[in-house]
Design a protein around this motif. Structure first.
Motif, PDB file in Angstrom:
ATOM      1  N   ILE A 142       1.631  -5.271  -6.084  1.00  0.00           N
ATOM      2  CA  ILE A 142       2.479  -4.158  -5.675  1.00  0.00           C
ATOM      3  C   ILE A 142       3.412  -4.646  -4.564  1.00  0.00           C
ATOM      4  CG2 ILE A 142       0.740  -2.435  -6.271  1.00  0.00           C
ATOM      5  CD1 ILE A 142       0.281  -2.076  -3.213  1.00  0.00           C
ATOM      6  N   THR A 143       4.377  -3.811  -4.218  1.00  0.00           N
ATOM      7  CA  THR A 143       5.279  -4.112  -3.117  1.00  0.00           C
ATOM      8  C   THR A 143       5.034  -3.103  -2.003  1.00  0.00           C
ATOM      9  OG1 THR A 143       6.930  -4.947  -4.663  1.00  0.00           O
ATOM     10  CG2 THR A 143       7.697  -4.406  -2.449  1.00  0.00           C
ATOM     11  N   VAL A 144       4.812  -3.611  -0.795  1.00  0.00           N
ATOM     12  CA  VAL A 144       4.618  -2.763   0.380  1.00  0.00           C
ATOM     13  C   VAL A 144       5.654  -3.186   1.412  1.00  0.00           C
ATOM     14  CG1 VAL A 144       3.050  -2.042   2.215  1.00  0.00           C
ATOM     15  CG2 VAL A 144       2.153  -2.525  -0.065  1.00  0.00           C
ATOM     16  N   ASN A 145       6.546  -2.266   1.751  1.00  0.00           N
ATOM     17  CA  ASN A 145       7.624  -2.542   2.704  1.00  0.00           C
ATOM     18  C   ASN A 145       8.335  -3.854   2.363  1.00  0.00           C
ATOM     19  OD1 ASN A 145       6.820  -0.193   3.871  1.00  0.00           O
ATOM     20  ND2 ASN A 145       6.227  -1.078   5.818  1.00  0.00           N
ATOM     21  N   ASN A 146       8.720  -3.993   1.104  1.00  0.00           N
ATOM     22  CA  ASN A 146       9.482  -5.137   0.588  1.00  0.00           C
ATOM     23  C   ASN A 146       8.716  -6.456   0.571  1.00  0.00           C
ATOM     24  OD1 ASN A 146      11.848  -3.599   0.076  1.00  0.00           O
ATOM     25  ND2 ASN A 146      12.321  -3.679   2.256  1.00  0.00           N
ATOM     26  N   LYS A 147       7.386  -6.414   0.695  1.00  0.00           N
ATOM     27  CA  LYS A 147       6.563  -7.616   0.592  1.00  0.00           C
ATOM     28  C   LYS A 147       5.602  -7.443  -0.577  1.00  0.00           C
ATOM     29  CE  LYS A 147       6.736  -8.671   5.482  1.00  0.00           C
ATOM     30  NZ  LYS A 147       5.980  -8.867   6.709  1.00  0.00           N
ATOM     31  N   THR A 148       5.502  -8.462  -1.398  1.00  0.00           N
ATOM     32  CA  THR A 148       4.600  -8.423  -2.540  1.00  0.00           C
ATOM     33  C   THR A 148       3.188  -8.765  -2.078  1.00  0.00           C
ATOM     34  OG1 THR A 148       6.396  -9.105  -3.987  1.00  0.00           O
ATOM     35  CG2 THR A 148       4.166  -9.391  -4.824  1.00  0.00           C
TER      36      THR A 148
ATOM     37  N   LEU B 218       5.650   6.643   1.232  1.00  0.00           N
ATOM     38  CA  LEU B 218       6.485   6.867   0.058  1.00  0.00           C
ATOM     39  C   LEU B 218       5.914   6.024  -1.069  1.00  0.00           C
ATOM     40  CD1 LEU B 218       8.537   7.230   2.591  1.00  0.00           C
ATOM     41  CD2 LEU B 218      10.226   7.250   0.773  1.00  0.00           C
ATOM     42  N   HIS B 219       5.631   6.674  -2.172  1.00  0.00           N
ATOM     43  CA  HIS B 219       5.083   6.001  -3.352  1.00  0.00           C
ATOM     44  C   HIS B 219       6.126   6.110  -4.449  1.00  0.00           C
ATOM     45  CE1 HIS B 219       2.549   6.162  -7.113  1.00  0.00           C
ATOM     46  NE2 HIS B 219       2.230   4.978  -6.609  1.00  0.00           N
ATOM     47  N   ASN B 220       6.719   4.976  -4.807  1.00  0.00           N
ATOM     48  CA  ASN B 220       7.801   4.958  -5.800  1.00  0.00           C
ATOM     49  C   ASN B 220       8.886   5.982  -5.454  1.00  0.00           C
ATOM     50  OD1 ASN B 220       6.506   2.916  -7.242  1.00  0.00           O
ATOM     51  ND2 ASN B 220       5.316   4.393  -8.403  1.00  0.00           N
ATOM     52  N   ASP B 221       9.296   5.966  -4.183  1.00  0.00           N
ATOM     53  CA  ASP B 221      10.386   6.791  -3.633  1.00  0.00           C
ATOM     54  C   ASP B 221      10.044   8.277  -3.483  1.00  0.00           C
ATOM     55  OD1 ASP B 221      12.112   4.578  -3.341  1.00  0.00           O
ATOM     56  OD2 ASP B 221      12.702   4.732  -5.445  1.00  0.00           O
ATOM     57  N   SER B 222       8.787   8.658  -3.623  1.00  0.00           N
ATOM     58  CA  SER B 222       8.376  10.050  -3.404  1.00  0.00           C
ATOM     59  C   SER B 222       7.474  10.130  -2.184  1.00  0.00           C
ATOM     60  CB  SER B 222       7.604  10.586  -4.615  1.00  0.00           C
ATOM     61  OG  SER B 222       8.429  10.628  -5.736  1.00  0.00           O
ATOM     62  N   ILE B 223       7.760  11.073  -1.293  1.00  0.00           N
ATOM     63  CA  ILE B 223       6.918  11.267  -0.112  1.00  0.00           C
ATOM     64  C   ILE B 223       5.602  11.886  -0.543  1.00  0.00           C
ATOM     65  CG2 ILE B 223       6.670  12.479   2.089  1.00  0.00           C
ATOM     66  CD1 ILE B 223       9.719  12.336   2.360  1.00  0.00           C
ATOM     67  N   ILE B 224       4.497  11.310  -0.041  1.00  0.00           N
ATOM     68  CA  ILE B 224       3.166  11.792  -0.389  1.00  0.00           C
ATOM     69  C   ILE B 224       2.605  12.602   0.781  1.00  0.00           C
ATOM     70  CG2 ILE B 224       0.839  11.122  -1.104  1.00  0.00           C
ATOM     71  CD1 ILE B 224       3.138  10.370  -3.075  1.00  0.00           C
TER      72      ILE B 224
ATOM     73  N   ARG C  84      -5.583  10.370  -1.194  1.00  0.00           N
ATOM     74  CA  ARG C  84      -6.706   9.867  -2.000  1.00  0.00           C
ATOM     75  C   ARG C  84      -6.476  10.086  -3.497  1.00  0.00           C
ATOM     76  NH1 ARG C  84     -10.749   8.064   0.968  1.00  0.00           N
ATOM     77  NH2 ARG C  84     -11.117   8.939   3.019  1.00  0.00           N
ATOM     78  N   GLU C  85      -5.636  11.037  -3.829  1.00  0.00           N
ATOM     79  CA  GLU C  85      -5.415  11.385  -5.233  1.00  0.00           C
ATOM     80  C   GLU C  85      -4.443  10.435  -5.934  1.00  0.00           C
ATOM     81  OE1 GLU C  85      -4.069  15.423  -5.275  1.00  0.00           O
ATOM     82  OE2 GLU C  85      -5.673  16.055  -3.921  1.00  0.00           O
ATOM     83  N   ILE C  86      -3.599   9.759  -5.174  1.00  0.00           N
ATOM     84  CA  ILE C  86      -2.573   8.901  -5.766  1.00  0.00           C
ATOM     85  C   ILE C  86      -3.165   7.538  -6.085  1.00  0.00           C
ATOM     86  CG2 ILE C  86      -0.321   7.827  -5.443  1.00  0.00           C
ATOM     87  CD1 ILE C  86      -0.231  10.899  -5.606  1.00  0.00           C
TER      88      ILE C  86
ATOM     89  N   LYS D   6       2.789  -3.021 -10.026  1.00  0.00           N
ATOM     90  CA  LYS D   6       4.236  -3.004  -9.806  1.00  0.00           C
ATOM     91  C   LYS D   6       4.732  -1.768  -9.059  1.00  0.00           C
ATOM     92  CE  LYS D   6       5.330  -6.401 -13.184  1.00  0.00           C
ATOM     93  NZ  LYS D   6       4.410  -7.363 -12.777  1.00  0.00           N
ATOM     94  N   ASP D   7       3.822  -0.959  -8.511  1.00  0.00           N
ATOM     95  CA  ASP D   7       4.246   0.185  -7.706  1.00  0.00           C
ATOM     96  C   ASP D   7       4.934  -0.294  -6.433  1.00  0.00           C
ATOM     97  OD1 ASP D   7       3.387   2.136  -9.428  1.00  0.00           O
ATOM     98  OD2 ASP D   7       1.689   2.780  -8.212  1.00  0.00           O
ATOM     99  N   ASN D   8       5.785   0.584  -5.893  1.00  0.00           N
ATOM    100  CA  ASN D   8       6.470   0.305  -4.639  1.00  0.00           C
ATOM    101  C   ASN D   8       6.000   1.308  -3.590  1.00  0.00           C
ATOM    102  OD1 ASN D   8       8.430  -0.904  -2.896  1.00  0.00           O
ATOM    103  ND2 ASN D   8       9.731   0.869  -3.245  1.00  0.00           N
ATOM    104  N   ILE D   9       5.480   0.788  -2.474  1.00  0.00           N
ATOM    105  CA  ILE D   9       4.989   1.624  -1.385  1.00  0.00           C
ATOM    106  C   ILE D   9       5.809   1.317  -0.136  1.00  0.00           C
ATOM    107  CG2 ILE D   9       2.986   2.233   0.044  1.00  0.00           C
ATOM    108  CD1 ILE D   9       2.456   2.742  -2.918  1.00  0.00           C
TER     109      ILE D   9
END
Length: 66
Positions: A3-9, A35-41, A47-49, A54-57
């Motif tokens: 996954i990508t977290v703050n532009n780091k894989t 933000l999970h794939n550009d949506s604010i959680i 815990r539900e997400i 390949k997700d972006n966080i």
């Protein structure tokens, strides 16, 4: 999985949720906006997400100052 977290894989284990990720990164869930794939959680849904390959966080932490 990758996954990508703050532009780091990064690599994380399968079946992870947002809280699992924050725990792995030693981040207090109450101190960040997620933000999970550009949506604010919302805090109550962390815990539900389920994170998928390949997700972006994006983790946003506010810092106060004077």
């Amino acid at each position: 999985m990758t996954i990508t977290v703050n532009n780091k894989t990064i690599e994380i284990s399968e079946e992870s949720n947002i809280v699992d990720l924050l725990t792995t990164l030693s981040i207090n869930p109450d101190e960040v906006i997620v933000l999970h794939n550009d949506s604010i959680i919302k805090k109550g849904a962390l815990r539900e997400i389920k994170i998928e390959d390949k997700d972006n966080i994006e983790l946003i932490k506010f810092v106060g100052g004077g």
